[in-house]
Design an enzyme around this catalytic site. Structure first.
Site, PDB file in Angstrom:
ATOM      1  N   HIS A 145      42.418  36.208  36.534  1.00  0.00           N
ATOM      2  CA  HIS A 145      40.848  36.619  36.550  1.00  0.00           C
ATOM      3  C   HIS A 145      40.635  35.476  37.676  1.00  0.00           C
ATOM      4  CE1 HIS A 145      36.593  38.310  36.746  1.00  0.00           C
ATOM      5  NE2 HIS A 145      36.250  37.704  36.283  1.00  0.00           N
ATOM      6  N   GLU A 146      40.489  34.381  37.184  1.00  0.00           N
ATOM      7  CA  GLU A 146      39.551  32.616  37.439  1.00  0.00           C
ATOM      8  C   GLU A 146      41.001  32.205  38.909  1.00  0.00           C
ATOM      9  OE1 GLU A 146      37.095  31.970  37.070  1.00  0.00           O
ATOM     10  OE2 GLU A 146      37.359  33.668  34.781  1.00  0.00           O
TER      11      GLU A 146
ATOM     12  N   HIS B 211      38.973  33.848  41.429  1.00  0.00           N
ATOM     13  CA  HIS B 211      38.008  33.745  42.061  1.00  0.00           C
ATOM     14  C   HIS B 211      38.428  32.117  43.075  1.00  0.00           C
ATOM     15  CE1 HIS B 211      34.920  35.478  40.346  1.00  0.00           C
ATOM     16  NE2 HIS B 211      35.603  35.484  39.161  1.00  0.00           N
TER      17      HIS B 211
ATOM     18  N   GLU C 279      33.241  38.661  42.667  1.00  0.00           N
ATOM     19  CA  GLU C 279      34.072  39.846  41.381  1.00  0.00           C
ATOM     20  C   GLU C 279      34.830  40.956  42.046  1.00  0.00           C
ATOM     21  OE1 GLU C 279      33.460  38.425  38.679  1.00  0.00           O
ATOM     22  OE2 GLU C 279      32.272  37.358  38.733  1.00  0.00           O
TER      23      GLU C 279
END
Lengths: 498, 498
Positions: free
Chosen positions: B269-270, B273, B298
């Site tokens: 997830h990160e 980003h 997101e």
């Protein structure tokens, strides 16, 4: 305080708050740069760092500070620390006022990337690759010093005054001459003896699991009195200490798989610095008087590292724990052998790995070189040759690579010319303190009992709490009744090594 | 550019440089606060942080920016990004201008310590202990919003406009109603089926050596395309991403000894980003347009986490490596079982641990609650009760503790009301992108071949490079030819789970 006074002090406090905020941000960037920031970040971050430095300078050179300082200086009833703070702000203002804005920013940006360039050149043993950067740093430092040199003051003296107000070039020449006279024959004699009876130390260089070293060193720092609720122990190529304030003090160490000693003594050294900063009074933390003056700071790190950390008494209650952590490597090594090993003396090429006895010779070499560089008697091109010549003369060894030679230390790459003497001053102060404190309590007994509280309490009470509001000579006079006297240091080494 | 233009743009650039320097410092403080700063540091550091925030505000509200903005806006021939930047600066100025200086500083100081207070209250499951802080944050947020609310604009709408310019309360009500209609029956049906045929996942919760997890996750982030020369993977209680600029992007994850899944999906997830921020163009990095708008951001993290990271094709070339790292735990588990396990769906209490299917229900609950809090229809005292009621209604589960309930998320403690909807918008955008990209290339084939370059290249080309200079609707229209359409997301979930 009368109302008018209160209003002036309030205005001054507002200024202090602002300069502290920007300075703290710069400190955090420095910390981050050395411990974590990724490789490619340096250039862009240096841009932001340069602008922030310029902002810092602007705060000080604004016309309004001029009037405010005059009003604040005229206040009656200021405490000694408040008065010291006003003086420190004025000194910083004069320094920043003397440097043209564009040059100051350029210098900030330059030193924000130069460390990385130095680090690369050192890895590749390529002095020529770093020489142009060093040249630029040196020239800017010289120019900045020339802007505020007083009549008859050497450029090096100007820089020294930034680090040690108590010590000029003239005073340091005397100090180092005395050290040299005492140390050179002593080093030769000890070296001769240790050649005849070499000290076994190979067990320090076996394989030591890094994760276990981490745990052990963290425990050790806490044992010494470093408070982890107000501090951090991290890792960096070159161990150092910094702080955002007394409740956020950061020390680093460096772990090597095949060297147990290196991390331990880096940790003790930096913990000494860290305990100092954690012991600052409310009045000095988050001001320009936070931390301490350089030599006094080094006296604390060296006191912990050498006077305490290399003594047999220190290891008595602690060594068993180290053995339990590394039973394979140390299970058969008695504490006496361990302490002998960590106290062996051997003239070498690397300052940070040098022993207590030869350490100051490394400093002397740097002192002579940077003095001459700064005063125009030595060029960057001649530096490596002179470095090697002095190592041979003082320590009997000659560097084979630039990394062992002129590229060895980070200081000049950071623009720090004039800091090195503080290490030697700190060593001397530590010995003088040690002798004095032993008159009040038997330190070895305390160490043997694992009671370090009295020691850290004493240092906090007499040194740490004042931050940089008192210089070395003032502190030593208050504590021991005399100014710095390198005789104690030479005596201490003679007693220990002969 | 003509000479006069060049002079104006230069003046504007100087301003940008200054605001960027101070803002970058604040970002670094935030990062440090969450990842490293010692416990006792918060209060003093918050003081410096507050002053620095005030300095940031001063830069924007100074009269001189007013005239400069007028001149800059009048320039002809600005590029679209330059024009977006001018608009963004004006928006930030209007926001900062609307808040009285003392209140802004107070809010900055408050949120610099509130996270720690929230963290403690959460640990102790003590909602009452945090309620007064939350009350103060909420009231300040409401007051700040009221300062710039336009005629007929709700307070919540004002905050939403800070995160998503494209989405008002009215538009979001429609969006969430559509999601709710599609999701609620789907969740019930999937939940019923999985109860009949439970998915085995106990192997994910055996003992996994944390050091090995560290190595594995670092490798995984690099595999995804996160560049370590320009980035850092660290650890924090709550995984997050931040950056100083495109060459210094920082992501965190969190390792648990008894949970392999948690760190892996936080890392993916990160990394999503992080790859976004590393892909910013020169033109937008180190400006207020750096990074990206919230929902688009997101969409990238969720795209990597779910569309890529939970697909069987993704794990085909990678799973063997994970098995080799953890042979005892996974040696006997075939890839099919692993992928089934990481895709199980089960209505639960914790948003960050929720599966792809139920995730948006968690967001809907927060959306309803913060909207009502902000618009004065719900008090802090009523929050926990309403939280529990909605969880029972949407997910059929009821929190037993405040940590599982109203204290679950960090956002409100940071003062972030209005951010939550971006998560749901991001999910929907990710699905729409996924369908579209699959028309150009078969993504599963690429994943199976371990060729992630085309994917990251596509995202960089069409999304990442623009930073926040384009909003979600503009990007989606350019890429897919239509605005955000949650239908794709519901279809994607139906296809995947039924």
């Amino acid at each position: 305080m009368e109302e008018k006074h209160a209003a002036v002090w309030k205005e001054f406090s507002d200024f202090l708050e602002r300069e502290n905020a920007v300075r703290t941000a710069l400190t955090l960037f420095d910390w981050d740069n050395e411990t974590l920031a990724p490789e490619a970040a340096a250039e862009r971050t240096a841009g932001a760092y340069g602008v922030l430095s310029a902002l810092y300078q602007e705060l000080f050179v604004s016309g309004s500070l001029d009037g405010l300082l005059a009003k604040t200086k005229a206040l009656e009833g200021l405490s000694p620390v408040e008065r010291a703070l006003v003086g420190r702000v004025e000194k910083e203002r004069n320094r920043l006022l003397s440097i043209p804005k564009e040059e100051y920013r350029r210098f900030s940006e330059l030193t924000a990337v130069s460390v990385q360039k130095w680090s690369l050149a050192k890895k590749q043993n390529d002095f020529a690759a770093f020489a142009p950067v060093l040249e630029e740093i040196l020239n800017m430092r010289k120019r900045f010093a020339s802007y505020r040199a007083k009549e008859g003051q050497s450029l090096y003296d100007v820089l020294l005054s930034d680090y040690e107000e108590d010590f000029t070039e003239g005073k340091l020449d005397v100090f180092f001459a005395e050290l040299k006279k005492g140390l050179l024959p002593l080093v030769r004699e000890v070296s001769r003896r240790q050649k005849e009876h070499p000290v076994t130390c190979d067990f320090l260089f076996q394989s030591y699991d890094v994760e276990k070293q981490r745990h052990w060193n963290k425990w050790l720092a806490a044992y010494l009195g470093f408070q982890f609720s107000k501090g951090v122990l991290a890792e960096s190529e070159h161990p150092f200490t910094t702080s955002l304030h007394k409740d956020d003090v950061r020390i680093t160490t460096h772990y090597y798989k095949n060297n147990l000693e290196s991390a331990i003594f880096s940790t003790i050294h930096e913990a000494g610095h860290g305990i100092f900063e954690q012991g600052n009074d409310e009045e000095v933390t988050q001001t320009l008087l936070g931390g301490g003056t350089c030599g006094v700071h080094e006296s604390q790190s060296r006191f912990y590292e050498n006077m305490l950390g290399r003594s047999f008494a220190f290891w008595e209650p602690v060594y068993g724990r180290l053995q339990k952590t590394f039973p394979e490597q140390l299970g058969e090594i008695p504490p006496e052998a361990f302490v002998r090993a960590i106290n062996r003396s051997q003239p070498g090429l690397i300052r940070t790995e040098s022993d207590e006895l030869t350490y100051c010779l490394h400093i002397m070499i740097r002192y002579e070189l940077e003095k001459r560089l700064m005063n125009g008697e030595l060029s960057v091109g001649e530096l490596s040759g002179e470095w090697n010549r002095l190592y041979e003369a003082y320590l009997g060894v000659v560097p084979k690579t630039a990394g062992e030679g002129g590229l060895q230390d980070i200081h000049w790459a950071m623009g720090e010319f004039g800091y090195f003497p503080s290490y030697a001053l700190g060593n001397a102060m530590a010995a003088q303190l040690y002798v004095h404190m032993n008159r009040e309590r038997n330190l070895e007994e305390l160490l043997r009992a694992g009671e370090l509280d009295w020691i850290s309490g004493y240092l906090r009470e007499h040194i740490h709490r004042f931050g940089a509001s008192k210089g070395m000579e003032e502190l030593l006079t208050e504590i021991t009744g005399e100014k710095l006297n390198p005789g104690y240091y030479i005596e201490y080494l003679k007693k220990k090594y002969l």
